[in-house]
Design an enzyme around this catalytic site. Structure first.
Site, PDB file in Angstrom:
ATOM      1  N   ASP A  11      -7.180 -14.933 -27.961  1.00 27.50           N
ATOM      2  CA  ASP A  11      -6.907 -16.100 -27.115  1.00 27.50           C
ATOM      3  C   ASP A  11      -5.489 -16.037 -26.541  1.00 27.50           C
ATOM      4  O   ASP A  11      -4.870 -17.054 -26.252  1.00 27.50           O
ATOM      5  CB  ASP A  11      -7.129 -17.396 -27.901  1.00 27.50           C
ATOM      6  CG  ASP A  11      -6.338 -17.405 -29.199  1.00 27.50           C
ATOM      7  OD1 ASP A  11      -5.690 -16.374 -29.509  1.00 27.50           O
ATOM      8  OD2 ASP A  11      -6.360 -18.431 -29.894  1.00 27.50           O
ATOM      9  N   HIS A  64       3.781   7.638 -11.412  1.00 30.62           N
ATOM     10  CA  HIS A  64       3.579   6.290 -11.942  1.00 30.62           C
ATOM     11  C   HIS A  64       3.650   6.291 -13.473  1.00 30.62           C
ATOM     12  O   HIS A  64       2.818   5.700 -14.152  1.00 30.62           O
ATOM     13  CB  HIS A  64       2.237   5.712 -11.459  1.00 30.62           C
ATOM     14  CG  HIS A  64       2.247   5.357 -10.007  1.00 30.62           C
ATOM     15  ND1 HIS A  64       1.114   5.118  -9.280  1.00 30.62           N
ATOM     16  CD2 HIS A  64       3.278   5.191  -9.144  1.00 30.62           C
ATOM     17  CE1 HIS A  64       1.443   4.830  -8.022  1.00 30.62           C
ATOM     18  NE2 HIS A  64       2.749   4.866  -7.916  1.00 30.62           N
ATOM     19  N   ASP A  99      12.868   3.275 -12.177  1.00 31.30           N
ATOM     20  CA  ASP A  99      12.337   2.551 -11.019  1.00 31.30           C
ATOM     21  C   ASP A  99      11.972   1.172 -11.536  1.00 31.30           C
ATOM     22  O   ASP A  99      10.961   1.005 -12.234  1.00 31.30           O
ATOM     23  CB  ASP A  99      11.106   3.288 -10.467  1.00 31.30           C
ATOM     24  CG  ASP A  99      10.541   2.629  -9.205  1.00 31.30           C
ATOM     25  OD1 ASP A  99      10.951   1.497  -8.878  1.00 31.30           O
ATOM     26  OD2 ASP A  99       9.684   3.258  -8.545  1.00 31.30           O
ATOM     27  N   ASP A 135      13.062  -3.540  -5.479  1.00 34.91           N
ATOM     28  CA  ASP A 135      12.427  -2.260  -5.827  1.00 34.91           C
ATOM     29  C   ASP A 135      13.468  -1.159  -5.696  1.00 34.91           C
ATOM     30  O   ASP A 135      13.699  -0.648  -4.599  1.00 34.91           O
ATOM     31  CB  ASP A 135      11.233  -2.023  -4.879  1.00 34.91           C
ATOM     32  CG  ASP A 135      10.446  -0.775  -5.252  1.00 34.91           C
ATOM     33  OD1 ASP A 135      10.711  -0.186  -6.312  1.00 34.91           O
ATOM     34  OD2 ASP A 135       9.551  -0.401  -4.469  1.00 34.91           O
ATOM     35  N   HIS A 189       4.827  12.058  -2.057  1.00 36.75           N
ATOM     36  CA  HIS A 189       4.498  10.673  -1.680  1.00 36.75           C
ATOM     37  C   HIS A 189       5.140  10.277  -0.362  1.00 36.75           C
ATOM     38  O   HIS A 189       5.957  10.994   0.200  1.00 36.75           O
ATOM     39  CB  HIS A 189       4.863   9.689  -2.803  1.00 36.75           C
ATOM     40  CG  HIS A 189       6.324   9.671  -3.186  1.00 36.75           C
ATOM     41  ND1 HIS A 189       7.291   9.067  -2.419  1.00 36.75           N
ATOM     42  CD2 HIS A 189       6.964  10.186  -4.279  1.00 36.75           C
ATOM     43  CE1 HIS A 189       8.468   9.195  -3.031  1.00 36.75           C
ATOM     44  NE2 HIS A 189       8.290   9.876  -4.142  1.00 36.75           N
ATOM     45  N   HIS A 204       7.463   1.460   2.031  1.00 33.14           N
ATOM     46  CA  HIS A 204       6.435   0.412   2.043  1.00 33.14           C
ATOM     47  C   HIS A 204       7.134  -0.912   2.277  1.00 33.14           C
ATOM     48  O   HIS A 204       8.319  -1.060   1.983  1.00 33.14           O
ATOM     49  CB  HIS A 204       5.642   0.405   0.725  1.00 33.14           C
ATOM     50  CG  HIS A 204       6.493   0.276  -0.515  1.00 33.14           C
ATOM     51  ND1 HIS A 204       6.987  -0.938  -0.958  1.00 33.14           N
ATOM     52  CD2 HIS A 204       6.945   1.202  -1.399  1.00 33.14           C
ATOM     53  CE1 HIS A 204       7.689  -0.743  -2.070  1.00 33.14           C
ATOM     54  NE2 HIS A 204       7.700   0.543  -2.353  1.00 33.14           N
ATOM     55  N   HIS A 262       4.485  -3.931  -3.075  1.00 35.10           N
ATOM     56  CA  HIS A 262       3.891  -3.259  -1.912  1.00 35.10           C
ATOM     57  C   HIS A 262       3.357  -4.398  -1.064  1.00 35.10           C
ATOM     58  O   HIS A 262       2.232  -4.859  -1.243  1.00 35.10           O
ATOM     59  CB  HIS A 262       2.787  -2.282  -2.336  1.00 35.10           C
ATOM     60  CG  HIS A 262       3.322  -1.169  -3.192  1.00 35.10           C
ATOM     61  ND1 HIS A 262       2.570  -0.488  -4.102  1.00 35.10           N
ATOM     62  CD2 HIS A 262       4.565  -0.626  -3.279  1.00 35.10           C
ATOM     63  CE1 HIS A 262       3.310   0.425  -4.714  1.00 35.10           C
ATOM     64  NE2 HIS A 262       4.535   0.347  -4.226  1.00 35.10           N
ATOM     65  N   GLU A 286      12.604   5.750   0.036  1.00 37.44           N
ATOM     66  CA  GLU A 286      12.586   6.303  -1.322  1.00 37.44           C
ATOM     67  C   GLU A 286      12.114   7.754  -1.390  1.00 37.44           C
ATOM     68  O   GLU A 286      11.057   8.041  -1.956  1.00 37.44           O
ATOM     69  CB  GLU A 286      11.715   5.428  -2.233  1.00 37.44           C
ATOM     70  CG  GLU A 286      10.345   5.040  -1.679  1.00 37.44           C
ATOM     71  CD  GLU A 286       9.547   4.197  -2.684  1.00 37.44           C
ATOM     72  OE1 GLU A 286       9.433   4.624  -3.836  1.00 37.44           O
ATOM     73  OE2 GLU A 286       9.034   3.133  -2.296  1.00 37.44           O
ATOM     74  N   TYR A 339      10.338  16.358  -7.113  1.00 38.96           N
ATOM     75  CA  TYR A 339       9.688  16.399  -8.433  1.00 38.96           C
ATOM     76  C   TYR A 339       9.196  17.814  -8.706  1.00 38.96           C
ATOM     77  O   TYR A 339       8.580  18.426  -7.839  1.00 38.96           O
ATOM     78  CB  TYR A 339       8.484  15.448  -8.463  1.00 38.96           C
ATOM     79  CG  TYR A 339       8.793  14.074  -7.898  1.00 38.96           C
ATOM     80  CD1 TYR A 339       9.275  13.048  -8.714  1.00 38.96           C
ATOM     81  CD2 TYR A 339       8.625  13.810  -6.532  1.00 38.96           C
ATOM     82  CE1 TYR A 339       9.573  11.799  -8.182  1.00 38.96           C
ATOM     83  CE2 TYR A 339       8.920  12.568  -5.995  1.00 38.96           C
ATOM     84  CZ  TYR A 339       9.393  11.566  -6.826  1.00 38.96           C
ATOM     85  OH  TYR A 339       9.699  10.341  -6.293  1.00 38.96           O
ATOM     86  N   ARG A 361      14.262  10.411  -7.759  1.00 38.52           N
ATOM     87  CA  ARG A 361      13.940   9.531  -6.627  1.00 38.52           C
ATOM     88  C   ARG A 361      15.139   8.617  -6.423  1.00 38.52           C
ATOM     89  O   ARG A 361      15.767   8.184  -7.396  1.00 38.52           O
ATOM     90  CB  ARG A 361      12.666   8.721  -6.893  1.00 38.52           C
ATOM     91  CG  ARG A 361      12.279   7.787  -5.762  1.00 38.52           C
ATOM     92  CD  ARG A 361      10.818   7.299  -5.819  1.00 38.52           C
ATOM     93  NE  ARG A 361      10.489   6.520  -6.982  1.00 38.52           N
ATOM     94  CZ  ARG A 361       9.770   6.954  -8.004  1.00 38.52           C
ATOM     95  NH1 ARG A 361       9.280   8.189  -8.006  1.00 38.52           N
ATOM     96  NH2 ARG A 361       9.518   6.177  -9.051  1.00 38.52           N
ATOM     97  N   GLU A 368      15.903   5.135  -4.284  1.00 39.19           N
ATOM     98  CA  GLU A 368      15.167   4.115  -3.528  1.00 39.19           C
ATOM     99  C   GLU A 368      16.038   2.894  -3.273  1.00 39.19           C
ATOM    100  O   GLU A 368      16.571   2.291  -4.211  1.00 39.19           O
ATOM    101  CB  GLU A 368      13.922   3.696  -4.327  1.00 39.19           C
ATOM    102  CG  GLU A 368      13.168   2.543  -3.705  1.00 39.19           C
ATOM    103  CD  GLU A 368      11.857   2.218  -4.424  1.00 39.19           C
ATOM    104  OE1 GLU A 368      11.779   2.421  -5.647  1.00 39.19           O
ATOM    105  OE2 GLU A 368      10.930   1.754  -3.737  1.00 39.19           O
TER     106      GLU A 368
END
Ligand code: GLY
Ligand code: MN
Ligand code: MN
Length: 441
Positions: free
Chosen positions: A39, A247, A264, A275, A354, A358, A365, A388, A392, A410, A412
């Site tokens: 619950d 991710h 990130d 972001d 990538h 965005h 996003h 960004e 990699y 990265r 960003e």
């Protein structure tokens, strides 16, 4: 804590929507209150479109907008269906606005308890030509709304009419959300500032031997301490090769001296997400290979930010980044061949798989079309988006020289387009090697 007053801009947004769709009824169910286990509930956050048009943040509610009444022809009727006041329930779950608060605080023209939604909707639909409702998010809700529409159709007698057409409100509301007003920009500036300073603090406090989750908790603590209600999205804290997983969500590995960490993470302030990604040494300094790769990403990112101004287009910014990256990867000996050919074949995706940007806003996003009439749209003042680029090296890619292994980088930032160019909202997060190494020292 309950509010006693909300800003006027929610009503201005509803008026703007109705200028474009004067004959429509809009139905926005609240985001469902989801059970995590047993619950125990997931933390609650209102649906972004619902919030954008009302400021009302309770679960178990509906926002319905209907064509204006004669009494107030410039504004659509705002009807809120809300959970009723209930002292026993509120003792367990916290205070509610109830029907009275929906009117007094949120300016609803009409408010009812949520159990009356199905009964009252047919009457609200009378005289309208179409309904805006987002199908496909929640099948129970879809069934509920479409069955009311069918009841409405039947109640019209033998007219031969079909069910009212249903359109997705995400398109018109998304178009509005794409352009941030001054109040939204103030919230985003603040959220970006808080987030940037948390990243800076992480650069200072990181030590070899820490776990990724400790840094995750540190930035989360700093976001909330400074006024963010929650995270804008699940943080990525990835040391060494973990950063090559785009991710990465585990955030539970030991941080090792000699490797880089990628964070990130963005706080959500007043419902608007920041972001930011920064990548920095877990020890005191970048190694030579790390520094070469890092400076390449930084060069690409800074030159892309310089392109951000009214009239520019995101695919051009992305293409520019790809060109700078390919040029650099050729110089480092990581790619072979001709720049144009690698751009055409997508061979750079081995290291940069990538996209670059965005939209950013209530959702990380964010809503809003990227293309209009088949062509990429031009950037305009009030739009906010990320830049960004990254580099990699997949752990399975053993053809890469040792100095570039175990690396994911990265960088960003969040960019607001202004009349004269752009404003980097996340400028306070250090990204020059000199600044970062000074903090690490
Ligand atoms: N943090 C999600 C992204 O950068 O797109
Ligand atoms: Mn992003
Ligand atoms: Mn990000």
């Amino acid at each position: 804590m309950l509010l006693s007053k909300i800003p006027n801009y929610y009503q201005e947004r509803r008026e703007q929507l109705y200028k474009a769709y004067p004959d429509a009824v809009f139905i926005f169910p609240a985001h469902p209150d989801l059970i995590r286990n047993s619950d125990v509930h997931h933390p609650y956050r209102q649906d972004s479109n619902f919030y954008y048009l009302s400021g009302f943040d309770e679960a178990n509610s509906f926002l319905v907008l209907a064509p204006p009444s004669k009494r107030r022809p410039s504004s659509p009727r705002m009807i809120l269906f809300v959970a009723p006041r209930d002292p026993e329930k509120e003792m367990w779950e916290g205070e509610r606005y109830g029907v009275e608060g929906a009117q007094a605080v949120f300016g609803a023209d009409e408010a009812y308890v949520v159990s009356e939604f199905d009964k009252r909707l047919p009457e609200i639909l009378l005289g309208s030509e179409r309904v805006f409702y987002r199908l496909g998010l929640n099948s129970d809700m879809d069934r509920r709304v479409t069955s009311v529409l069918e009841i409405y159709r039947m109640s019209q007698g033998r007219t031969g009419k079909a069910m009212m057409p249903i359109q997705d409100p995400h398109l018109p509301v998304g178009e509005m959300r794409l352009f941030k007003n001054e109040a939204e920009i103030d919230l985003m500036r603040k959220g970006c500032q808080i987030t940037a300073l948390a990243h800076r603090e992480a650069m200072k406090q990181i030590r070899p031997g820490m776990n990724e989750c400790e840094l995750e908790a540190l930035v989360d603590y700093l976001f909330r301490k400074e006024g963010c209600a929650r995270l804008g999205y699940g943080s990525i804290v990835a040391g060494g090769k973990n950063a090559a997983c785009l991710h990465y969500r585990f955030n539970n590995d030991t941080l090792r001296d000699g490797e880089l960490v990628l964070i990130d993470a963005g706080g959500e302030y007043g419902y608007y997400s920041a972001d930011i990604t920064r990548t920095f040494p877990i020890g005191k300094r970048f190694t030579s290979g790390q520094a070469k790769a890092y400076n390449l990403v930084l060069k690409a990112q800074k030159s892309a930010i310089a392109m951000a101004k009214p009239g520019a287009k995101l695919p051009d910014i992305h293409k520019h980044i790809c060109e700078v990256m390919i040029d650099g990867l050729l110089s480092l000996g990581l790619l072979k061949g001709k720049l144009d050919e690698i751009l055409g074949s997508g061979g750079y995706r081995r290291f940069y798989p990538h996209n670059t940007s965005h939209w950013l806003g209530l959702d990380v996003h964010d809503a809003g079309l990227y293309y209009k009439d088949g062509t990429p749209r031009s950037l305009e003042p009030g739009m906010v988006f990320t830049i960004e680029p990254g580099f990699y090296v997949q752990p399975t890619d053993l053809d890469v020289p040792a100095e570039y292994r175990n690396i994911g980088i990265r960088i960003e930032d969040d960019i607001l387009i202004t009349e004269g160019g752009c404003e980097n909202l996340t400028i306070l997060a250090p990204k020059e090697i000199k600044e970062i190494e000074a903090l690490r020292a």
